[in-house]
Structures are given as structure tokens and as C-alpha cells.
Design an enzyme around this catalytic site. Structure first.
Site, PDB file in Angstrom:
ATOM      1  N   VAL A   1     -13.820  67.514  18.818  1.00 21.32           N
ATOM      2  CA  VAL A   1     -14.018  66.538  17.859  1.00 21.32           C
ATOM      3  C   VAL A   1     -13.545  66.979  16.418  1.00 21.32           C
ATOM      4  CG1 VAL A   1     -16.133  68.089  16.885  1.00 21.32           C
ATOM      5  CG2 VAL A   1     -16.109  65.644  17.105  1.00 21.32           C
ATOM      6  N   TYR A   2     -12.930  68.044  16.098  1.00 23.59           N
ATOM      7  CA  TYR A   2     -12.049  68.318  14.837  1.00 23.59           C
ATOM      8  C   TYR A   2     -11.142  67.393  14.781  1.00 23.59           C
ATOM      9  CZ  TYR A   2     -14.730  72.812  14.833  1.00 23.59           C
ATOM     10  OH  TYR A   2     -15.715  73.770  14.757  1.00 23.59           O
ATOM     11  N   SER A   3     -11.306  66.639  13.804  1.00 23.88           N
ATOM     12  CA  SER A   3     -10.161  65.495  13.538  1.00 23.88           C
ATOM     13  C   SER A   3      -9.577  64.701  14.697  1.00 23.88           C
ATOM     14  CB  SER A   3      -8.897  66.194  12.867  1.00 23.88           C
ATOM     15  OG  SER A   3      -9.298  66.808  11.608  1.00 23.88           O
ATOM     16  N   ASP A   4     -10.779  64.463  15.563  1.00 22.90           N
ATOM     17  CA  ASP A   4     -10.632  63.489  16.729  1.00 22.90           C
ATOM     18  C   ASP A   4      -9.430  64.044  17.647  1.00 22.90           C
ATOM     19  OD1 ASP A   4     -11.008  61.354  18.239  1.00 22.90           O
ATOM     20  OD2 ASP A   4      -9.478  60.056  17.204  1.00 22.90           O
TER      21      ASP A   4
END
Length: 326
Positions: A60-63
Site C-alpha cells: 500500500v505504500y505509495s500505491d
């Protein structure tokens, strides 16, 4: 750099882990302060030069762009077999049905997508990013066991949940002969110590590696109370975690400053030294947006606080509301 085993495993990890939430494409994330690839790579390279071999990111970090940046940098700068690469899954990755959670479908899909973004055949540690209240834990644990047996992950870990939930997951795995969690990534620092009540004793008893996130309380432990940064002004998650107890937390921040001044070291080293001496902490996960952040963090490994200093740091703490479990 010091190296230790992760929990009850033979896996060698550096005493500090580099958290990679700081790297990514800002336009694809809730944090506008993350570093792009050009500015991320020098920090990853410096971490390796300092002996850090443990890197933690998440889908999920920066998509997903954090995974992409970290994967490319490690491929260029490191020998894969020496690196311990960790990622996580749970939070929404797309809108609509089956876009989040820890169902078998989600886990099988997200591990493959993470491996593709990271540019590797396996991760060393695949973690559930939170507890999924909508999926039976039996389904989650069997799916995690299957990705280990498929060679896509070497070990599995958990993050930020109640102790009864973690114990239930460990029991389900043991009962069915499935792979057990070897680590707990939880919220722990001088400003938030609720994990000391149940989770830390459980991890010590079960020989679980503890790799706490936010060891510096999103930077609040490292600067004067009135001082602000771009992150502190824009990070809504940080505000939700710490603003409610600001009046008591300030006393702890001042104690950190006093001890740091007496020892003539940066405050970050005092805050990290406290955490490194807290049993059964294995490797705090540090975030860095400057090379100096890494250098100061590694220097904390050489500091041993006295019992009197520890008592002074801990004395002002009052119970906090539970945060970070959802």
C-alpha cells in the site's frame, strides 16, 4: 552494525531495519513528504553501507511504488542472499470487491503483485498489515502457509493487533501444522507504551521477534516541542496517534532532550537507545528522508542508558488510548 536472529529463527537481521514508507510517488499516496526514486536511492545505498540488511515496505505504500523503488535499488546495490526483504498486505489496493483484506484470494493475489514490483522471486518476510475482522483467521493462516510452501515467502509475520488476536493466530497455526508467525511489527516508542501490557510479554514467551514501527513517534522525540516539519504539519496519521496526549507527552520529550544534552548526542540516539534496551525488542524500524537520519540512528547502537536514565524517561508516561489497530 550488530546482527541478531529474528525471533526463534535462524534468520540474521541487522539490529535496525529501514522502513521504506518514506519512498514512493507522492501523488499516489496520502503523505506528500515521501521521497521520489532519485532521492530515495542514496538513502537505501547508505543504509547498505552502514550494514543494514533488513528492509520493510508494504504493497500500500505509495500505491506499490515504494516496492518498485526499493526493488530496483536493492537489485543494483545489494547481494540478494544477504538482504532480508519484508513487505505487507491488508489495506485496499483497488476499489470494489476483494480490493483489501486477508482472504485467500487477496493474499494469493497481493503476494504475486508485490513480488513483481520488487523484482524478486521471494520475500523473506510476508506480513499481515492488520487483523482482518471480515475473514476467518483459519483462512488467512492456511493461505499464508501455502505461500511459504510455494517458496514465495520464507517467513510470515503480523502487525498491530490485540494480544488475544495474535495468540489465536499462533494457536490456529500450531493446531493445524501450518507456518507460525515469527515476528510482530507493533507500535512502540517512549510516547506510546501500551504494548508493554500484553503484547511484549506474549512475544517474549513465544520467542517472537519484535520489530516496532514509529520508534521516534514520527519525529516528535527528536526535536523541540514547538518545532515543526513538513511531515508534522501534513501527516494526519501522526496527528491521530499523538495529538490527544500532547500535554503529557511533552514531559517525556523534555526528558529525552535533557539526557541528550548531558551526553552531548542527538536526541534520536537517546530515544532509540531506550527502545533497543526494551525486551524483547529485536530491531526497530526506522524511517529516513536524509542520510544523517541513518547515521544518527546507527550511532544509537553504541549507547547504553543507565537504570536511572531509563527511569527518568519512563516516569512521566500515562496510559494512552489504543491506536493503530485498524
Amino acid at each position: 552494525m550488530e546482527y541478531v536472529k529474528l525471533g526463534n529463527t535462524g534468520l540474521d537481521i541487522s539490529r535496525l531495519c529501514l522502513g521504506c514508507m518514506s519512498f514512493g510517488v507522492a501523488e499516489r499516496w496520502i503523505h506528500p513528504w515521501v521521497l521520489d526514486e532519485e532521492n530515495s536511492r542514496p538513502i537505501i545505498k547508505k543504509a547498505l553501507e552502514l550494514g543494514i540488511n533488513f528492509f520493510d515496505t508494504a504493497n500500500v505504500y505509495s500505491d506499490g511504488t515504494s516496492e518498485e523503488i526499493v526493488g530496483r535499488a536493492l537489485k543494483d546495490y545489494a547481494y540478494r542472499d544477504e538482504i532480508v526483504l519484508a513487505t505487507k498486505a491488508y489495506y485496499p489496493m483497488h476499489e470494489g470487491p476483494n480490493g483489501k483484506g486477508l482472504s485467500r484470494k487477496a493474499i494469493m493475489s497481493e503476494i504475486d503483485k508485490s513480488l513483481m514490483r520488487l523484482g524478486t522471486d521471494y520475500v523473506d518476510l510476508f506480513q499481515i498489515h492488520r487483523w482482518d475482522y471480515d475473514t476467518p483467521i483459519e483462512e488467512t493462516m492456511e493461505a499464508l502457509h501455502d505461500i511459504v510452501k510455494a517458496g514465495k515467502a520464507r517467513y510470515i509475520g503480523a502487525s498491530a493487533m490485540y494480544a488475544w488476536q495474535f495468540l489465536k493466530a499462533l494457536h490456529i497455526a500450531e493446531k493445524n501444522g501450518w507456518t507460525r508467525f515469527v515476528s510482530m511489527q507493533n507500535h512502540l516508542n517512549l510516547l506510546y507504551r501500551e504494548e508493554e501490557r500484553e503484547m511484549l510479554p506474549l512475544c517474549k514467551e513465544e520467542k517472537i521477534g519484535v520489530i516496532p514501527y514509529s520508534p521516534l513517534a514520527s519525529g516528535r522525540l527528536t526535536r523541540d516541542w514547538e518545532e515543526t516539519t513538513h511531515r508534522s504539519e501534513t501527516d494526519e496519521i501522526q496527528k491521530s496517534k499523538y495529538d490527544a496526549t500532547a500535554h503529557t507527552d511533552r514531559l517525556i520529550v523534555e526528558r529525552v532532550a535533557e539526557i541528550a544534552e548531558k551526553r552531548r548526542v542527538p536526541r534520536v540516539q537517546i530515544a532509540l537507545a531506550w527502545l533497543l534496551q526494551k525486551e524483547p525488542v529485536t530491531a526497530p524500524i526506522i524511517g529516513a528522508t536524509k542520510v544523517s537520519h541513518l547515521e544518527n540512528a546507527v550511532a544509537a547502537l553504541s549507547i547504553t542508558l543507565t537504570p536511572e536514565e531509563i527511569a527518568s524517561l519512563e516516569e512521566p508516561y500515562v496510559p494512552h488510548q489504543i491506536v493503530g489497530f485498524k
